[in-house]
Design a protein around this motif. Structure first.
Motif, mmCIF file in Angstrom:
data_model
loop_
_atom_site.group_PDB
_atom_site.id
_atom_site.type_symbol
_atom_site.label_atom_id
_atom_site.label_comp_id
_atom_site.label_asym_id
_atom_site.label_seq_id
_atom_site.Cartn_x
_atom_site.Cartn_y
_atom_site.Cartn_z
ATOM 1 N N GLU A 1 -10.354 3.291 -8.351
ATOM 2 C CA GLU A 1 -10.429 1.830 -8.373
ATOM 3 C C GLU A 1 -11.884 1.375 -8.455
ATOM 4 O O GLU A 1 -12.221 0.481 -9.257
ATOM 5 N N SER B 1 -1.128 10.809 2.591
ATOM 6 C CA SER B 1 -1.444 9.544 1.930
ATOM 7 C C SER B 1 -2.953 9.372 1.767
ATOM 8 O O SER B 1 -3.416 8.799 0.776
ATOM 9 N N GLU B 2 -3.718 9.901 2.728
ATOM 10 C CA GLU B 2 -5.164 9.833 2.605
ATOM 11 C C GLU B 2 -5.640 10.697 1.440
ATOM 12 O O GLU B 2 -6.586 10.334 0.726
ATOM 13 N N ILE C 1 -4.050 11.079 -1.181
ATOM 14 C CA ILE C 1 -3.732 10.334 -2.399
ATOM 15 C C ILE C 1 -4.603 9.088 -2.508
ATOM 16 O O ILE C 1 -5.137 8.768 -3.565
ATOM 17 N N ARG C 2 -4.735 8.378 -1.359
ATOM 18 C CA ARG C 2 -5.440 7.099 -1.400
ATOM 19 C C ARG C 2 -6.929 7.258 -1.692
ATOM 20 O O ARG C 2 -7.527 6.432 -2.381
ATOM 21 N N SER C 3 -7.537 8.320 -1.165
ATOM 22 C CA SER C 3 -8.978 8.496 -1.360
ATOM 23 C C SER C 3 -9.352 8.607 -2.839
ATOM 24 O O SER C 3 -10.233 7.877 -3.313
ATOM 25 N N SER D 1 0.838 -1.201 0.000
ATOM 26 C CA SER D 1 0.000 0.000 0.000
ATOM 27 C C SER D 1 0.871 1.249 0.000
ATOM 28 O O SER D 1 2.033 1.230 0.428
ATOM 29 N N VAL D 2 0.285 2.350 -0.473
ATOM 30 C CA VAL D 2 1.011 3.633 -0.503
ATOM 31 C C VAL D 2 1.374 4.069 0.904
ATOM 32 O O VAL D 2 2.492 4.529 1.163
ATOM 33 N N PHE D 3 0.439 3.913 1.848
ATOM 34 C CA PHE D 3 0.670 4.346 3.221
ATOM 35 C C PHE D 3 1.849 3.603 3.843
ATOM 36 O O PHE D 3 2.732 4.212 4.439
ATOM 37 N N SER D 4 1.862 2.261 3.722
ATOM 38 C CA SER D 4 2.939 1.481 4.339
ATOM 39 C C SER D 4 4.286 1.823 3.720
ATOM 40 O O SER D 4 5.303 1.904 4.417
ATOM 41 N N LEU E 1 -7.551 7.571 -5.324
ATOM 42 C CA LEU E 1 -7.181 6.316 -5.972
ATOM 43 C C LEU E 1 -8.227 5.230 -5.713
ATOM 44 O O LEU E 1 -8.531 4.427 -6.597
ATOM 45 N N ARG E 2 -8.760 5.235 -4.475
ATOM 46 C CA ARG E 2 -9.823 4.270 -4.182
ATOM 47 C C ARG E 2 -11.058 4.557 -5.056
ATOM 48 O O ARG E 2 -11.719 3.637 -5.556
#
Length: 509
Positions: free
Chosen positions: A226, A215-216, A218-220, A4-7, A222-223
């Protein structure tokens, strides 16, 4: 776990943090060690100066005291202990100047190691008078005449001191000790390390919080992308991702939504394509099947057979054209059709196509305007492909021109290019339909009242061909008045044309 991006952010940040702070602690240790060595050297140099000054002062005062005493008087017992007792006030005053100025602790002992005199700025070591210094220190002084160590003199001092002692030139020989407070830079180093670690953990905690936040961010999106991609895989192209914030992520969201819109449009075109192909295949096949069944069943009289067979032949030709056009488009898009660019006379080609449609032009009583800058206009192009484009555009112009309307073909020199325009007065197309004219299977004549035989692929193939020649077709129209198509071809010279085709090719039609 670490995909994951966060890890990955956390691992990268932790490694950078640990490595950076490890280097920082090593650098601090080296600097503290170097500074400690410099301070220790300086302290011992000052102690050496102080102890030599104190020794010289005490020895001098003892000599003066000895010289003033009557040595012949048997009642005068002259030794170091009597000297210390009689001259205590003078010695304390003299030594206190050293102690106050240099923050020293000065001790004076007799030959037995008993402390008779102490001097320090705070006067806190008065209570160790008449106590004895450690045997080890006393023995080293007796053997070597000097002594140095770092410590608390066997517990006599309440802290660590850098101590230097010299034997006095008295009888019996006493000793003067000069003790300088020891700077425990090891403790300073430990304090610095503790502070650094605490600050480091605070920085790391702040960094983790920032990383979680970033990261949130970015991840939000991206989710969302997806989830949208999964919807696309199921055929739902209506999902969009939020275009909030700024920077690359927002730009990616915009591009993603544009892609979704393109996919939705492509899906619509695909559905339309299948519907149109089905229609264009089903209609002639139904006609063919019906007429053949009628002939075989005897429903159609024998004398009508030639008439209906002619219709069947026409529908078979229509099917053949459709399949041939589809194969042509597929070859072009797959890159299997290679274009050969050679010098050609676009004036001659356009004129020949116009002449071949003379009957249709006369039937509609069209006013033809062939407007060319020269009698021969040479371009570098694929002759067969450009013939296909010109034929299709002129065919459409005649087909959709109104009776007694204007049909105009313009060939104009424009810098290093020849601009070709096909114009007709007629039905035209609306502004809503204009952007879709070059889509596959698109027909502005929805009812197919004027274009029963058309496949809706001609303009699409024409655009693909012209794009391969480094230009594009532009359409202009006003509904109920006119429609025109324009494209450009790269010019070449007459000499190159004649070299390719020979002298006899330059004959006018």
């Amino acid at each position: 776990m670490f995909k994951s991006v966060f890890s990955r952010f956390i691992i990268a940040f932790t490694l950078i943090f640990v490595i950076s702070f490890s280097f920082l602690i090593v650098i601090i240790r080296v600097l503290v060690k170097d500074y400690s060595a410099q301070v220790t050297t300086s302290r011992f140099e000052n102690a050496e100066i102080a102890v030599n000054s104190a020794k010289n002062m005490i020895d001098g005062l003892y000599s003066e005291y000895y010289a003033d005493m009557d040595t012949d008087d048997p009642n005068n017992e002259i030794n170091f202990e009597t000297y210390l007792n009689s001259e205590r006030g003078k010695l304390e005053n003299a030594l206190s100047g050293y102690a106050i100025y240099s923050d020293l602790v000065i001790l004076v002992t007799d030959h037995k190691g008993i402390i008779h005199l102490t001097s320090d700025a705070q006067g806190k070591y008065k209570d160790i008078q008449f106590k004895r210094i450690p045997v080890r220190s006393r023995n080293e002084i007796l053997l070597e005449g000097r002594y140095s160590e770092m410590g608390d003199l066997g517990g006599l001092l309440d802290a660590e001191y850098d101590t230097i002692a010299l034997r006095l030139a008295t009888d019996p020989a006493g000793t003067v000790f000069v003790c300088i407070p020891h700077d425990d830079l090891g403790t300073v180093y430990q304090d610095i390390v503790k502070t650094t670690v605490i600050v480091g953990f605070l920085v790391m905690a702040a960094g983790v919080i920032v990383i979680i936040f970033l990261s949130e961010q970015i991840r939000s999106p991206l989710r969302s992308m997806e989830r949208a991609a999964r919807s696309f895989a199921k055929g739902d192209f209506t999902v969009r991702v939020p275009e909030t914030g700024g920077g690359e992520i927002a730009e990616l969201a915009v591009v993603f939504n544009n892609m979704a819109a393109s996919l939705a449009e492509l899906e619509e075109q695909r559905s339309s394509f299948l519907a149109n192909v089905s229609h264009d295949l089903r209609t002639p096949m139904t006609t063919i099947s019906g007429f053949i069944d009628g002939i075989l069943d005897g429903v159609i009289p024998e004398e009508k057979h030639p008439y209906y067979l002619a219709i069947v032949r026409e529908e078979v030709g229509r099917l053949s054209r459709l399949v041939r056009t589809l194969l042509e488009l597929s070859r072009i898009q797959a890159g299997d059709r290679k274009f050969t660019f050679t010098p050609m006379d676009v004036h001659k080609m356009a004129w020949q196509i116009l002449v071949s449609n003379e009957k249709r032009i006369n039937d509609k009583k069209l006013d033809v305007d062939f407007d060319a800058d020269d009698d021969a206009m040479y371009v570098l192009a694929d002759s067969d492909a450009i013939h296909q484009v010109l034929y299709n555009l002129i065919d459409n112009a005649i087909k959709f021109a109104k009776d007694e309307g204007v049909l105009r073909i313009q060939l104009k020199n424009e810098g290093g290019k020849v601009r070709v325009t096909i114009y007709n007065e007629g039905h035209g197309v609306s502004q809503e339909e204009l952007p879709h004219l070059f889509d596959r299977f698109y027909k502005a004549d929805k009812s197919r009242g004027l274009d029963k035989a058309g496949t809706g692929l001609g303009l699409n193939i024409a655009r693909v061909i012209i794009v391969a020649h480094g230009d594009d077709i532009k359409a202009e129209s006003e509904e109920g008045k006119y429609c025109s198509f324009t494209f450009c071809l790269k010019k070449t010279t007459k000499e190159q044309y004649l070299q390719e085709h020979g002298q006899d090719s330059d004959l006018e039609i």
